[in-house]
Each structure stands twice: as structure tokens, then as C-alpha cells.
Design a protein around this motif. Structure first.
Motif, short mmCIF file in Angstrom:
data_model
loop_
_atom_site.label_atom_id
_atom_site.label_comp_id
_atom_site.label_asym_id
_atom_site.label_seq_id
_atom_site.Cartn_x
_atom_site.Cartn_y
_atom_site.Cartn_z
N LYS A 28 -14.70 31.18 -19.27
CA LYS A 28 -16.08 31.18 -19.75
C LYS A 28 -16.77 32.38 -19.11
O LYS A 28 -16.26 32.99 -18.17
N THR A 42 -14.89 18.75 -13.35
CA THR A 42 -16.34 18.71 -13.44
C THR A 42 -16.80 17.26 -13.44
O THR A 42 -16.00 16.35 -13.61
N ASN A 43 -18.10 17.07 -13.28
CA ASN A 43 -18.63 15.70 -13.30
C ASN A 43 -19.42 15.41 -14.57
O ASN A 43 -20.03 14.35 -14.68
N THR A 44 -19.43 16.34 -15.53
CA THR A 44 -20.11 16.10 -16.81
C THR A 44 -19.24 16.57 -17.96
O THR A 44 -18.46 17.52 -17.82
N GLY A 47 -20.22 20.14 -18.85
CA GLY A 47 -19.58 21.13 -17.99
C GLY A 47 -18.16 21.42 -18.43
O GLY A 47 -17.70 22.56 -18.40
N MET A 48 -17.45 20.40 -18.86
CA MET A 48 -16.08 20.57 -19.33
C MET A 48 -16.05 21.31 -20.66
O MET A 48 -15.19 22.15 -20.90
N SER A 50 -17.93 23.59 -21.67
CA SER A 50 -18.27 25.01 -21.57
C SER A 50 -17.04 25.90 -21.37
O SER A 50 -17.12 27.11 -21.51
N TRP A 51 -15.87 25.31 -21.06
CA TRP A 51 -14.64 26.06 -20.87
C TRP A 51 -13.86 26.13 -22.17
O TRP A 51 -13.78 25.15 -22.89
N GLY A 92 -19.36 23.24 -8.32
CA GLY A 92 -19.74 24.57 -8.78
C GLY A 92 -18.56 25.50 -8.73
O GLY A 92 -17.41 25.08 -8.74
N TYR A 93 -18.82 26.76 -8.61
CA TYR A 93 -17.75 27.74 -8.57
C TYR A 93 -18.16 28.88 -7.69
O TYR A 93 -19.33 29.11 -7.41
#
Length: 98
Positions: A28, A42-44, A47-48, A50-51, A92-93
Motif C-alpha cells: 500500500k 491488524t485490529n480492523t 486496516g486489512m 487497505s493492503w 502501526g508500522y
């Protein structure tokens, strides 16, 4: 009946995990830079989502319209890039400074 070890910490049940095989990458764009990996936690669901999965880093770069990264892997550990303390990591990253 054998005893089962109880985990010392509670593992959250709302965790999303995705990984790739055969050299494929998840990618991403973050702050105009290409972020690639082989595993994501991820925890959402957002969020997953978005990859995106690609066959290679070059294909991800071309498809997402951002330049290829100059350096791959973790940055060198020094005073500007200290070792990650995973016991305090909140998610996060990490992106190397450039």
C-alpha cells in the motif's frame, strides 16, 4: 487427560491476519512511499482491506504509481533507528527516515 498450557496474556479475538506465499507481497502507499510486506496483522477489517496483493514489489510499484524503494528490509539499528521494543509496541508500522 493432558493438561493444556494457559496463555499468560489474553490474545484479542478481533485480530485480522493475512500472509502471502511464493514471493508475492502485500503493498500500500503511505505518505507517498511504497510499503511492502509478506505478513500483516491488524485490529480492523478496514486496516486489512487497505493492503493489496501483488506478484512482486516491482508490480506493486507500477500498479500503485509510486517509485520502487531504494532499500529493502529493516533499517540499520543505530541512534536514529533504535531496536523495536516489541513489548511496548502498540501497532502501526515503521518507516525508515529518508
Amino acid at each position: 487427560m493432558p493438561r493444556v498450557a494457559k496463555p499468560k496474556i489474553d490474545i484479542p479475538k478481533d485480530v485480522f491476519f493475512r500472509y502471502t506465499v511464493n514471493g508475492r507481497v502485500l503493498a500500500k502507499v503511505v505518505d507517498g512511499k511504497l510499503l511492502c510486506c509478506h505478513r500483516v496483522i491488524t485490529n480492523t477489517q478496514a486496516g486489512m482491506d487497505s493492503w493489496q496483493e501483488f506478484r512482486s514489489v516491482a508490480e506493486a510499484s507500477k500498479s500503485l504509481g509510486v517509485p520502487m524503494p531504494q532499500h529493502f528490509g529493516c533499517p540499520i539499528i543505530n541512534k536514529d533507528n533504535p531496536r523495536i521494543d516489541w513489548s511496548k509496541f502498540k501497532g502501526g508500522y515503521y518507516l525508515p527516515k529518508s
